[in-house]
Scaffold this active site. Structure first.
Site, PDB file in Angstrom:
ATOM      1  CG  ASN A 122      61.303  49.708  27.210  1.00  0.00           C
ATOM      2  OD1 ASN A 122      62.216  49.191  27.442  1.00  0.00           O
ATOM      3  ND2 ASN A 122      60.038  49.498  27.758  1.00  0.00           N
ATOM      4  CB  ALA A 175      51.347  52.994  35.193  1.00  0.00           C
ATOM      5  CE  LYS A 208      55.492  46.054  26.373  1.00  0.00           C
ATOM      6  NZ  LYS A 208      55.621  47.274  26.804  1.00  0.00           N
ATOM      7  CB  SER A 223      56.882  53.788  25.772  1.00  0.00           C
ATOM      8  OG  SER A 223      58.144  52.971  25.503  1.00  0.00           O
ATOM      9  CB  THR A 247      55.725  49.819  23.822  1.00  0.00           C
ATOM     10  OG1 THR A 247      54.796  49.149  24.447  1.00  0.00           O
ATOM     11  CG2 THR A 247      56.854  49.933  24.728  1.00  0.00           C
ATOM     12  N   GLY A 277      51.939  48.943  39.401  1.00  0.00           N
ATOM     13  CA  GLY A 277      51.489  48.417  40.905  1.00  0.00           C
ATOM     14  C   GLY A 277      50.734  49.377  41.704  1.00  0.00           C
ATOM     15  CG  PHE A 320      64.091  43.715  41.563  1.00  0.00           C
ATOM     16  CD1 PHE A 320      65.603  43.510  42.061  1.00  0.00           C
ATOM     17  CD2 PHE A 320      63.865  45.049  40.952  1.00  0.00           C
ATOM     18  CE1 PHE A 320      66.424  44.718  42.129  1.00  0.00           C
ATOM     19  CE2 PHE A 320      64.818  45.833  40.956  1.00  0.00           C
ATOM     20  CZ  PHE A 320      66.077  45.757  41.605  1.00  0.00           C
ATOM     21  N   GLY A 364      54.629  45.226  45.157  1.00  0.00           N
ATOM     22  CA  GLY A 364      55.514  46.218  44.123  1.00  0.00           C
ATOM     23  C   GLY A 364      54.631  47.522  44.122  1.00  0.00           C
ATOM     24  CB  SER A 365      55.104  50.519  45.809  1.00  0.00           C
ATOM     25  OG  SER A 365      56.804  50.426  46.186  1.00  0.00           O
TER      26      SER A 365
END
Length: 334
Positions: A253, A137, A188, A251, A245, A13, A82, A8-9
């Site tokens: 979300n 990330a 969450k 975030s 989050t 990841g 996925f 996964g990129s």
């Protein structure tokens, strides 16, 4: 030295690949999309991680066998929707005892399985672990101090994952509670949507604090009913991940929730965020789990009504505030 394949990129990841390469590990990133693999390979930049260079030592491929062959550890970093189809594609090259570390967050809507359970369903020969915690990330890729938890069925595997990832700015704890870790990590995201909706409506810090506090109560109530350890929901993958989050503009979300609170539809919000909003996919599954385990989840219920039943966000907040009177903590007595 351990060899690592990152499946996964996306931003997470890629951020973990950068961290691992900085520790000197040989790393291969797999992308399912030809154009993305080509762009990352040529530019050595990820569009959603500005200013971060992907070292030339990191190999980027769209050949799944190449990403998996002879790897000591595989990092499953594809979006939750996925995970199953990607794991199924991995089966021909997954050897017995292959360590697969899931870093995605979510619950499969059709089966109500956690993502490690999905991977184990497709790759029964693998030794599946998880890595989770309050870890955007964008910050991990910049080397900002971060703490996570490695969960596995055996202490040996959990400590192996801990050793692989841990450095002076990325601290990793271990835990046997895979279920609790994954439930906290996925639920969450639904609460973060609610926090973002409240922000979009113009509500303040009091409202945010209430949603975080009552949100972790819902997560812990359901999580312990399913067999997770209560202490897990008090830790990094519970309240820790929920705080970051709900509070950070990193975030997706929360950002999607803000747009919904400002009057945009769920589809419009997801399109504007330009990344997968995991909470949207986990919301229905979370509500179904609440019904299955006979647990009251009022915030999650209202989020579902806003997302899928066109309920006004303001009306949803009013309905939460006007619920029947309750005691705060059930097990504390007069």
């Amino acid at each position: 030295m351990a060899s690592i394949g990152v499946i996964g990129s996306g931003t997470w990841g890629t951020a973990l690949a950068v961290l691992l390469a900085d520790k000197g590990y040989p790393v291969v990133i797999w992308s399912a999309i030809h154009e993305e693999a080509l762009s990352l390979s040529e530019s050595r930049r990820h569009p959603n991680l500005p200013g971060i260079a992907i070292a030339e030592t990191i190999e980027i491929t769209e050949n799944l066998e190449q990403a998996m062959k002879d790897k000591d550890l595989l990092v499953m970093a594809v979006p939750s929707v996925f995970v199953r189809q990607t794991a199924a594609k991995m089966k021909p090259w997954c050897r017995d005892g292959q360590i697969v570390v899931n870093v995605a967050k979510g619950i499969e809507e059709d089966t109500l399985m956690t993502l490690s359970q999905v991977i184990e369903d497709e790759l029964p020969m693998a030794d599946v672990a998880v890595l989770s915690g309050p870890s955007h990330a964008e910050e991990v890729s910049r080397g900002l101090p971060t703490t996570c938890v490695s969960g596995a069925h055996s202490r040996k595997t959990a400590e192996f994952v801990q050793d692989i990832f841990m450095n002076q700015v990325f601290r990793v704890y271990t835990s046997p509670d895979i279920l609790g870790i994954e439930l906290g990590a996925s639920l969450k995201n639904v609460i973060a949507l609610a926090a973002g909706i409240a922000d979009g409506l113009g509500y303040g810090d009091n409202t945010k604090a209430a949603l975080i506090t009552r949100g972790i109560a819902e997560i812990a109530r359901l999580g312990t009913a399913m067999g997770g350890a209560f202490q897990t929901f008090c830790g990094l993958t519970g309240i820790g991940d929920l705080i970051v989050t709900c509070a950070s503009m990193h975030s997706r979300n929360r950002r999607a929730g803000i747009l919904i609170g400002q009057g945009k539809s769920m589809e419009e919000a997801m399109n504007e965020v330009h990344m997968v909003v995991e909470g949207v996919y986990s919301a229905r599954a979370a509500l179904a789990l609440g019904k299955k385990y006979h647990q009251s989840l009022p915030i999650i219920e209202q989020v579902n009504q806003v997302l899928f039943e066109n309920k006004s966000p303001k009306e949803a907040v009013n309905d939460l505030m006007l619920r029947d009177k309750r005691v705060e903590i059930q097990d504390v007595f007069w």
